[in-house]
Scaffold this active site. Structure first.
Site, PDB file in Angstrom:
ATOM      1  N   ALA A  30     -19.418  -2.463   1.514  1.00  0.00           N
ATOM      2  CA  ALA A  30     -19.489  -3.800   2.123  1.00  0.00           C
ATOM      3  C   ALA A  30     -19.210  -4.936   1.150  1.00  0.00           C
ATOM      4  O   ALA A  30     -19.071  -6.075   1.592  1.00  0.00           O
ATOM      5  CB  ALA A  30     -20.856  -3.998   2.778  1.00  0.00           C
ATOM      6  N   SER A  31     -19.129  -4.655  -0.163  1.00  0.00           N
ATOM      7  CA  SER A  31     -18.842  -5.796  -1.041  1.00  0.00           C
ATOM      8  C   SER A  31     -17.364  -5.866  -1.410  1.00  0.00           C
ATOM      9  O   SER A  31     -16.945  -6.741  -2.164  1.00  0.00           O
ATOM     10  CB  SER A  31     -19.729  -5.775  -2.295  1.00  0.00           C
ATOM     11  OG  SER A  31     -19.330  -4.731  -3.145  1.00  0.00           O
ATOM     12  N   GLY A  32     -16.544  -4.989  -0.836  1.00  0.00           N
ATOM     13  CA  GLY A  32     -15.110  -4.971  -1.152  1.00  0.00           C
ATOM     14  C   GLY A  32     -14.314  -5.960  -0.304  1.00  0.00           C
ATOM     15  O   GLY A  32     -14.860  -6.734   0.484  1.00  0.00           O
ATOM     16  N   GLY A  33     -12.999  -5.886  -0.493  1.00  0.00           N
ATOM     17  CA  GLY A  33     -12.085  -6.834   0.158  1.00  0.00           C
ATOM     18  C   GLY A  33     -12.110  -6.755   1.676  1.00  0.00           C
ATOM     19  O   GLY A  33     -11.922  -7.771   2.358  1.00  0.00           O
ATOM     20  N   ASP A  55     -23.058  -0.795  -1.079  1.00  0.00           N
ATOM     21  CA  ASP A  55     -21.928  -0.637  -2.002  1.00  0.00           C
ATOM     22  C   ASP A  55     -22.471  -0.146  -3.331  1.00  0.00           C
ATOM     23  O   ASP A  55     -23.686  -0.134  -3.551  1.00  0.00           O
ATOM     24  CB  ASP A  55     -21.124  -1.942  -2.154  1.00  0.00           C
ATOM     25  CG  ASP A  55     -19.623  -1.614  -2.298  1.00  0.00           C
ATOM     26  OD1 ASP A  55     -19.298  -0.643  -3.017  1.00  0.00           O
ATOM     27  OD2 ASP A  55     -18.801  -2.297  -1.688  1.00  0.00           O
ATOM     28  N   ARG A 101      -4.144   0.430  -2.021  1.00  0.00           N
ATOM     29  CA  ARG A 101      -2.839   0.734  -2.636  1.00  0.00           C
ATOM     30  C   ARG A 101      -2.361  -0.392  -3.541  1.00  0.00           C
ATOM     31  O   ARG A 101      -2.729  -1.545  -3.351  1.00  0.00           O
ATOM     32  CB  ARG A 101      -1.777   0.884  -1.535  1.00  0.00           C
ATOM     33  CG  ARG A 101      -1.853   2.126  -0.772  1.00  0.00           C
ATOM     34  CD  ARG A 101      -0.534   2.354  -0.066  1.00  0.00           C
ATOM     35  NE  ARG A 101      -0.398   1.598   1.176  1.00  0.00           N
ATOM     36  CZ  ARG A 101       0.761   1.427   1.796  1.00  0.00           C
ATOM     37  NH1 ARG A 101       1.877   1.915   1.265  1.00  0.00           N
ATOM     38  NH2 ARG A 101       0.832   0.759   2.933  1.00  0.00           N
ATOM     39  N   ASN A 114      -9.895   8.663  -3.168  1.00  0.00           N
ATOM     40  CA  ASN A 114     -10.773   8.356  -2.025  1.00  0.00           C
ATOM     41  C   ASN A 114     -11.352   9.555  -1.285  1.00  0.00           C
ATOM     42  O   ASN A 114     -12.259   9.387  -0.458  1.00  0.00           O
ATOM     43  CB  ASN A 114     -10.011   7.478  -1.025  1.00  0.00           C
ATOM     44  CG  ASN A 114      -9.737   6.086  -1.590  1.00  0.00           C
ATOM     45  OD1 ASN A 114     -10.333   5.698  -2.595  1.00  0.00           O
ATOM     46  ND2 ASN A 114      -8.849   5.343  -0.950  1.00  0.00           N
ATOM     47  N   ASP A 170      -2.936  -0.894  13.631  1.00  0.00           N
ATOM     48  CA  ASP A 170      -1.581  -0.615  14.123  1.00  0.00           C
ATOM     49  C   ASP A 170      -1.385  -1.220  15.519  1.00  0.00           C
ATOM     50  O   ASP A 170      -0.324  -1.755  15.840  1.00  0.00           O
ATOM     51  CB  ASP A 170      -1.327   0.903  14.158  1.00  0.00           C
ATOM     52  CG  ASP A 170      -1.498   1.526  12.782  1.00  0.00           C
ATOM     53  OD1 ASP A 170      -1.040   0.914  11.804  1.00  0.00           O
ATOM     54  OD2 ASP A 170      -2.127   2.600  12.677  1.00  0.00           O
ATOM     55  N   HIS A 197      -1.923   7.319  10.700  1.00  0.00           N
ATOM     56  CA  HIS A 197      -1.912   5.963  10.129  1.00  0.00           C
ATOM     57  C   HIS A 197      -1.199   5.983   8.778  1.00  0.00           C
ATOM     58  O   HIS A 197      -1.800   5.730   7.741  1.00  0.00           O
ATOM     59  CB  HIS A 197      -3.347   5.428  10.002  1.00  0.00           C
ATOM     60  CG  HIS A 197      -3.405   4.048   9.409  1.00  0.00           C
ATOM     61  ND1 HIS A 197      -2.906   2.938  10.049  1.00  0.00           N
ATOM     62  CD2 HIS A 197      -3.872   3.604   8.221  1.00  0.00           C
ATOM     63  CE1 HIS A 197      -3.065   1.870   9.286  1.00  0.00           C
ATOM     64  NE2 HIS A 197      -3.651   2.251   8.162  1.00  0.00           N
TER      65      HIS A 197
HETATM   66  C1  LMR Z   1      -2.868  -1.042   6.322  1.00  0.00           C
HETATM   67  O1  LMR Z   1      -2.288  -0.489   7.242  1.00  0.00           O
HETATM   68  O2  LMR Z   1      -2.704  -2.237   6.043  1.00  0.00           O
HETATM   69  C2  LMR Z   1      -3.868  -0.264   5.518  1.00  0.00           C
HETATM   70  O3  LMR Z   1      -3.790   1.084   5.843  1.00  0.00           O
HETATM   71  C3  LMR Z   1      -3.782  -0.480   4.050  1.00  0.00           C
HETATM   72  C4  LMR Z   1      -2.503   0.038   3.428  1.00  0.00           C
HETATM   73  O4  LMR Z   1      -2.585   0.618   2.333  1.00  0.00           O
HETATM   74  O5  LMR Z   1      -1.429  -0.147   3.993  1.00  0.00           O
END
Ligand code: LMR
Length: 350
Positions: A30-33, A55, A101, A114, A170, A197
């Protein structure tokens, strides 16, 4: 005076009639972006009674900050080893924890960094809140969900109706890009996105778009590609400072809200997500789902596909299957190694 008393009575009557329940939601990472804006959005959700945030560090400050927001949601913070306490009794656990990423990386290249998150959180869920709905944002989703499923199976706590990979971003992107293209309010666009995804495993089903999407195949191919590469578009724009955080938090908050509406027994709550409950094509696959108090009430399966979509589906299946099998193999190996270590420790203590 009389008017305000009548208004108060009416409000109480309506509250009783609506039978709205309040749920405990835990955010891991919870403290991440993503975790911070996601927690901010959940702090404003009337279906949340308790927001429990975790976190590895810097979580107390996030909790102090959130706790000043004037909603009735109670916030509690837990650090590092306190994950079990954070999750105890949770109805929904949402997991944005993990590394993002950098430009040039695929989501699959986050696997090493991860995969352990999926094992650790699924293990804690099996011990602290085995009835909870567990939803991952952590990438690579296509492997993370199978890892969590294997861990839960090993603890006898796997119910495929209650495990999700969140692919709502998405769907959100598909609505936005089609709305822009048609000059329509994106909230009025409903377009299912199936598969997984990552890159070509993300398949928007334009033939089922509502309102119906009549245009050249070239435009559909261009929009499909943009939706598939939208995450990379943000990674490149952020130039080394991570990946999508705000739009991902928005999408995850929408998905959690739908899970809560399902738990609250609202009828006809629908979302697409990457799941292993009655999935078509592969053991895990994103499809439209009906949500309820059980988690998934019904997997609506593959929508009807046109020729281009069927061809795209055929092309994505080997890659998606590989990612799923990679997750399963990693989980089996690590669970076996841990069992062996525990057995060895027991032997030494004899
Ligand atoms: C996204 O779709 O924005 C996320 O899965 C983050 C990423 O690495 O693309």
């Amino acid at each position: 005076m009389l008017a305000s008393t009548t208004k108060g009575l009416l409000q109480r009557f309506l509250n009783q009639r609506s039978c709205r329940r309040e749920f405990k939601v835990a955010v891991v990472g919870a403290s991440g972006g993503i975790g911070q804006p996601l927690s901010l959005l959940l702090k404003q959700n009337p279906l949340v009674g308790e927001l429990s945030i975790h976190d590895m560090k810097n979580i107390k400050g996030v909790q102090a900050d959130l706790s000043h927001i004037c909603t009735s949601v109670q916030t509690n913070a837990y650090e590092d080893q306190e994950l079990g306490d954070c999750l105890a009794g949770a109805d929904v656990v949402v997991v944005p924890a993990g590394m993002p990423r950098k430009p040039g990386m695929t989501r699959d290249q986050l696997f090493e960094a991860n995969a352990g998150v999926a094992l650790r959180v699924a293990c804690a869920v099996s011990e602290s809140c085995p009835q909870a709905l567990l939803a991952f944002v952590t990438n690579p989703i296509n492997s993370i969900v199978p890892i969590a499923a294997e861990l839960l199976k090993s603890k006898d706590a796997y119910d495929p109706r209650r495990l999700f990979g969140i692919t709502t971003l998405d769907v959100v992107r598909a609505s936005t890009f089609v709305g822009d293209f048609l000059n329509l309010n994106p909230r009025k666009v409903d377009l299912p996105v199936i598969g997984g995804h990552a890159g070509k495993t993300i398949l928007p089903v334009f033939s089922q778009c509502c309102p119906s999407f009549q245009c050249q195949l070239e435009d559909i191919k261009r929009l499909t590609h943009r939706i598939q590469e939208a995450g990379t578009e943000v990674v490149i724009a952020k130039a080394g400072a991570g990946s999508a955080t705000l739009s991902m938090a928005y999408a995850a908050a929408r998905f959690v809200n739908s899970l809560l509406r399902g738990l609250n027994e609202e009828p006809d709550v629908m979302e697409c997500a990457f799941v292993g409950y009655k999935s078509p094509c592969l053991p895990f696959f994103a499809t439209p789902l009906v949500l309820s108090g059980k988690g998934i009430e019904k997997n609506l399966g593959l929508p009807h596909l046109d020729d281009f979509e069927r061809e795209s589906l055929e092309q994505m299946l080997p890659e998606l299957e590989k990612s799923i099998q990679k997750g399963i193999a990693y989980a089996k190996e690590n669970i076996a190694a841990k069992d062996e270590q525990e057995q060895c420790q027991k032997e030494c203590q004899k």
